[in-house]
Motif scaffolding. Structure first.
Motif, PDB file in Angstrom:
ATOM      1  N   GLU A  62     -23.032  29.138   9.665  1.00 26.84           N
ATOM      2  CA  GLU A  62     -21.995  29.156   8.871  1.00 26.84           C
ATOM      3  C   GLU A  62     -20.768  29.705   9.196  1.00 26.84           C
ATOM      4  N   LEU A 335     -24.923  25.543  -1.156  1.00 30.09           N
ATOM      5  CA  LEU A 335     -24.344  26.853  -0.468  1.00 30.09           C
ATOM      6  C   LEU A 335     -25.227  27.262   0.441  1.00 30.09           C
ATOM      7  N   THR A 339     -22.452  32.098   2.219  1.00 28.89           N
ATOM      8  CA  THR A 339     -21.240  32.015   1.256  1.00 28.89           C
ATOM      9  C   THR A 339     -21.918  31.934   0.104  1.00 28.89           C
TER      10      THR A 339
END
Length: 516
Positions: A62, A335, A339
């Motif tokens: 991510e 998410l 995050t």
């Protein structure tokens, strides 16, 4: 004859190029437009400020992917720091990190744009042929059962218990592997983003794309643009390189996105000629909540939004015109751990307790439909862009109402507790506590929110005093300058805007090709 995608390392000297149409931006607007034009045999050159990242370069990490496909790593905010601005910075634009929700524009919104803003040639009848074709090219279909993760199921369960209407969300996916890395770019090329659909079509038909090329200056002769100067960016350093690209074309199209197109035109000193340039900016503010369940949710796997609640899409007002409720879509949230850790408020032991239960954390998010009378604006302070957006009375009421509805649906689905991501880490252990939301501060920096769906800034309309482009997407006062992205929308779309942007680009393609 196939075209080519050039990167910074391929440009070893400055270039001058001639083409029929030059397009700034490669997202839903620019890529769809280029695809339609090349289909008609029109020579196209596209410029993209961000880098070119083929799917084989995606690593499903991510933080790495945020650096590749998300502008400013999603850390840019409005001028007051209240809302994170989310948009793309790569070949394929925001479609590379979007959720692939593919809604046709609601008929009531198109009718309102026609009746209240004088927009022509963009009725449902005009756009249906585009959507029918897009459905096939992007493999759009409602989410099926196997792609509903536990959080999707919980939202569906909660909505049914509360009597709220919902729907399976239309998806642009093909051979989905359920990895859940949609926001990091799909390493399997299953999400049918512009990168693997229209960009591919453009190159196969001979179109040329320059990544790492920032459009800087339009060279104009009265109402006609003669050429565009772009600067090649040294991607490893992020700094300006020594080389430029100058493009001469018969038509120029700005498709740099809801935050980028008006910014580019403002940098070219067009505010005096176009008084509402940068005005009427919407961004679908997106409040969300976290919810702790007794069982594993693992919200970061499978598709993010397979089931959505549309019960409150249209706001409700009483006979006196006072806001009652609604004006948003409500969705399961997705998410990833890094995050999610940043989005859970609190410090120390309090934060550790939530993170220790990470697999059981679910949550929801909603897209606030911007209030037409409470929109923001973009302005330039020298070379610095400032995005201004503040909630008016109705917008603030919508946010609180949406937070309340999210609390209710999570408890109805069986949540043990619900956490509001505000500066006080407001925690609810029962729906009876919902009244505390009335006291939550909405001052800048007190409630986490993102802005994933910008609109406006180059509003479409008939009058140059109140709009920037006409119904042919041509900028008022210019013969060959156009805009084709969400910045032309008079208001927000009230659903994910990607399919509206693409269908509007079909109209723009007809206008531009007819004028060549």
């Amino acid at each position: 004859m196939s075209g080519k995608i050039y990167e910074w390392k391929d440009i070893t000297e400055s270039r001058k190029i001639k083409t029929r149409v030059c397009i700034i931006g490669t997202g839903c607007g620019g890529a769809t437009l280029a695809s339609e034009l090349t289909k008609l045999g029109v020579d196209v050159v596209m410029l993209e400020q961000g880098g070119y990242y083929p799917t084989y370069t995606f690593d499903n990490h991510e933080l790495n992917m945020a650096g590749k496909v998300s502008a400013e790593r999603n850390l840019q905010t409005t001028a007051d720091g209240a809302i994170n601005l989310v948009y793309g910075n790569n070949v394929g634009g925001a479609s590379v990190h979007y959720w692939a929700d593919s809604y046709r524009t609601p008929a009531d919104r198109l009718e309102m744009w026609q009746s209240e803003y004088g927009i022509e040639h963009h009725t449902e009848k005009d756009l249906i042929p585009a959507w029918d074709e897009l459905d096939k090219r992007l493999n759009v279909h409602p989410a099926t059962d196997e792609y509903l993760n536990p959080m999707n199921r919980l939202v569906e369960k909660g909505a049914k218990k509360l009597g709220w209407s919902g729907h399976r969300v239309p998806q642009a996916r093909k051979h989905c592997q359920k990895s859940g890395h949609c926001m990091q770019g799909c390493a399997f090329a299953a999400k049918q983003s512009q990168l693997v659909t229209h960009i591919d079509d453009v190159v196969k038909r001979g179109g040329t794309i320059y990544s790492d090329a920032r459009a800087e200056r339009l060279k104009m002769d009265g109402g006609k643009v003669r050429s565009l100067l772009a600067r090649v960016i040294d991607r490893p350093s992020g700094k300006d390189g020594p080389h430029t690209i100058e493009i001469e074309a018969d038509a120029f199209v700005v498709a740099a996105g809801g935050f980028g197109s008006s910014t580019f035109l403002l940098k070219n000193d067009l505010k005096k000629k176009l008084p509402v340039l940068g005005e009427f900016l919407g961004m679908n503010p997106s409040p969300f909540v976290h919810a702790l369940y007794a069982h594993d949710v693992i919200q970061w796997r499978n598709i993010p939004a397979g089931f959505g609640v549309d019960h409150f899409r249209k706001p409700v007002y009483d006979v006196k015109g006072n806001y009652v409720e609604g004006g948003y879509l409500l969705m399961p949230n997705q998410l990833h751990p890094g995050t999610l850790a940043a989005m859970i408020p609190g410090m120390g032991k309090e934060h550790q307790q939530w993170m220790s239960a990470l697999p059981r954390i679910g949550g929801t998010i909603g897209w606030i439909d911007d209030v037409p009378t409470e929109l923001g604006r973009i302005e330039m302070d020298g070379d610095v862009r400032k995005v201004h957006y503040s909630f008016g009375r109705v917008g603030a009421m919508m946010i609180r109402d949406l937070l309340k509805k999210q609390v209710l649906i999570n408890f109805a689905a069986g949540a043990e507790k619900v956490l509001i991501p505000d500066n006080r880490a407001t925690l609810l252990t029962s729906p009876d506590q919902i009244g505390v939301i009335d006291g939550i501060s909405l001052r800048p920096g007190t409630l986490l929110m993102a802005a994933p769906h910008p609109s406006g800034g180059c509003r479409m309309g008939a009058d140059a005093k109140t709009s920037v482009v006409n119904s042919e997407h041509r900028v008022h006062g210019f013969d060959n300058l156009y805009v084709a992205d969400s910045s032309v929308f008079p208001t927000g779309v009230s659903v994910d805007p990607s399919y509206t942007i693409m269908a509007f680009s079909y109209v723009a393609a007809r206008s531009i090709s007819g004028a060549l």
